[in-house]
Design an enzyme around this catalytic site. Sequence first.
Site, PDB file in Angstrom:
ATOM      1  N   CYS A   1      -6.344  -3.701  -7.598  1.00 27.19           N
ATOM      2  CA  CYS A   1      -7.471  -4.180  -8.628  1.00 27.19           C
ATOM      3  C   CYS A   1      -6.843  -4.091  -9.825  1.00 27.19           C
ATOM      4  O   CYS A   1      -5.934  -3.381 -10.004  1.00 27.19           O
ATOM      5  CB  CYS A   1      -8.785  -3.327  -8.046  1.00 27.19           C
ATOM      6  SG  CYS A   1      -8.077  -1.503  -8.324  1.00 27.19           S
TER       7      CYS A   1
ATOM      8  N   HIS B   1      -5.955   6.275  -2.732  1.00 29.33           N
ATOM      9  CA  HIS B   1      -6.724   5.323  -2.261  1.00 29.33           C
ATOM     10  C   HIS B   1      -7.926   4.987  -3.212  1.00 29.33           C
ATOM     11  O   HIS B   1      -8.236   5.689  -3.957  1.00 29.33           O
ATOM     12  CB  HIS B   1      -7.391   5.911  -0.839  1.00 29.33           C
ATOM     13  CG  HIS B   1      -6.151   6.097   0.111  1.00 29.33           C
ATOM     14  ND1 HIS B   1      -6.481   6.967   1.155  1.00 29.33           N
ATOM     15  CD2 HIS B   1      -5.377   5.309   0.429  1.00 29.33           C
ATOM     16  CE1 HIS B   1      -5.407   6.863   2.006  1.00 29.33           C
ATOM     17  NE2 HIS B   1      -4.619   5.631   1.403  1.00 29.33           N
ATOM     18  N   CYS B   2      -8.154   3.760  -3.040  1.00 20.03           N
ATOM     19  CA  CYS B   2      -9.139   2.952  -4.072  1.00 20.03           C
ATOM     20  C   CYS B   2     -10.350   2.590  -3.261  1.00 20.03           C
ATOM     21  O   CYS B   2     -10.495   2.219  -1.977  1.00 20.03           O
ATOM     22  CB  CYS B   2      -8.456   1.922  -4.671  1.00 20.03           C
ATOM     23  SG  CYS B   2      -9.453   0.808  -5.889  1.00 20.03           S
TER      24      CYS B   2
ATOM     25  N   CYS C   1      -8.939  -4.505  -2.896  1.00 16.44           N
ATOM     26  CA  CYS C   1      -7.789  -3.760  -3.340  1.00 16.44           C
ATOM     27  C   CYS C   1      -6.818  -3.548  -2.314  1.00 16.44           C
ATOM     28  O   CYS C   1      -7.247  -2.587  -1.348  1.00 16.44           O
ATOM     29  CB  CYS C   1      -7.999  -2.517  -4.390  1.00 16.44           C
ATOM     30  SG  CYS C   1      -6.558  -1.719  -5.111  1.00 16.44           S
TER      31      CYS C   1
ATOM     32  N   HIS D   1       0.752  -1.200   0.084  1.00 13.43           N
ATOM     33  CA  HIS D   1      -0.004   0.088   0.234  1.00 13.43           C
ATOM     34  C   HIS D   1       0.742   1.259  -0.132  1.00 13.43           C
ATOM     35  O   HIS D   1       0.468   2.101  -0.885  1.00 13.43           O
ATOM     36  CB  HIS D   1      -0.948   0.063   1.146  1.00 13.43           C
ATOM     37  CG  HIS D   1      -1.643   1.215   1.443  1.00 13.43           C
ATOM     38  ND1 HIS D   1      -3.095   1.021   0.927  1.00 13.43           N
ATOM     39  CD2 HIS D   1      -1.585   2.521   1.916  1.00 13.43           C
ATOM     40  CE1 HIS D   1      -3.745   2.265   1.231  1.00 13.43           C
ATOM     41  NE2 HIS D   1      -2.818   3.298   1.643  1.00 13.43           N
ATOM     42  N   GLU D   2       1.906   1.342   0.837  1.00 11.36           N
ATOM     43  CA  GLU D   2       2.628   2.738   0.822  1.00 11.36           C
ATOM     44  C   GLU D   2       3.733   2.728  -0.171  1.00 11.36           C
ATOM     45  O   GLU D   2       3.699   3.861  -0.702  1.00 11.36           O
ATOM     46  CB  GLU D   2       3.481   2.433   2.306  1.00 11.36           C
ATOM     47  CG  GLU D   2       2.660   2.636   3.617  1.00 11.36           C
ATOM     48  CD  GLU D   2       1.920   3.840   3.805  1.00 11.36           C
ATOM     49  OE1 GLU D   2       1.963   4.819   2.944  1.00 11.36           O
ATOM     50  OE2 GLU D   2       0.794   3.777   4.403  1.00 11.36           O
TER      51      GLU D   2
HETATM   52 ZN   LIG Z   1      -3.021   5.159   2.052  1.00 13.04          ZN
HETATM   53 ZN   LIG Z   2      -7.215  -0.122  -6.583  1.00 13.78          ZN
END
Ligand SMILES: [Zn+2]
Ligand SMILES: [Zn+2]
Length: 190
Positions: free
Chosen positions: A166, A141-142, A147, A131-132
């Site tokens: 995703c 952000h999703c 995801c 993520h990072e």
């Molecule tokens: Zn984040």
């Molecule tokens: Zn995503």
Amino acid sequence: MTGRIYVVPIHRPMVVNLQFLTEAITSRFGVPSLPLSLEIDLGRAHDRFRNQYHSTEILAQLLRQAPRDTLRILGLTDLDLFIPVLTYVFGEAQLGGKAAVVSCYRLKNELYGLPPDNRLLQARLLKEAIHELGHTFHLLHCDDPSCVMRVSTYVEEIDYKGDRFCAACEARLANILEDLLGAAFRKASF
Ligand SMILES: [Zn+2]
Ligand SMILES: [Zn+2]
């Protein structure tokens, strides 16, 4: 021109499997990822009133010491991290920058009065690391619940999401990596 994604363990022997993490990073981003040892002065990051560590200071030190072939550099710690506007953070990344840091501190079951679970800790850490690093490649952000770029404020939210991008985030990442790495990079490397 190619680069590497360095993973820098910052504090104390960790129960996490560094090789598992670098291999997963290599496969998600299609860029070689390696562990790297650096001296980080944690005294400079420590806030004695909060008794927490300011993650932005850790990012600055990582950047100052990053090897020349650094594409991205990820610090890995089990200290309690914060940024001034928030009570705590699981990690911090420079959006579109080179550096990120993640912490195991709030990913451990023990903190919530539950028995230790190293496999779960490893899975959570992987998600937060990806993520990072995703943020460093300009990903935001999703909304897709599965995801890895889904935002997580509480540890339960980390458990709900997956450790992969995703389709939309993956496509965006591929474009960004191709811009960064040019012809050397092929989608096939995912
Ligand atoms: Zn984040
Ligand atoms: Zn995503």
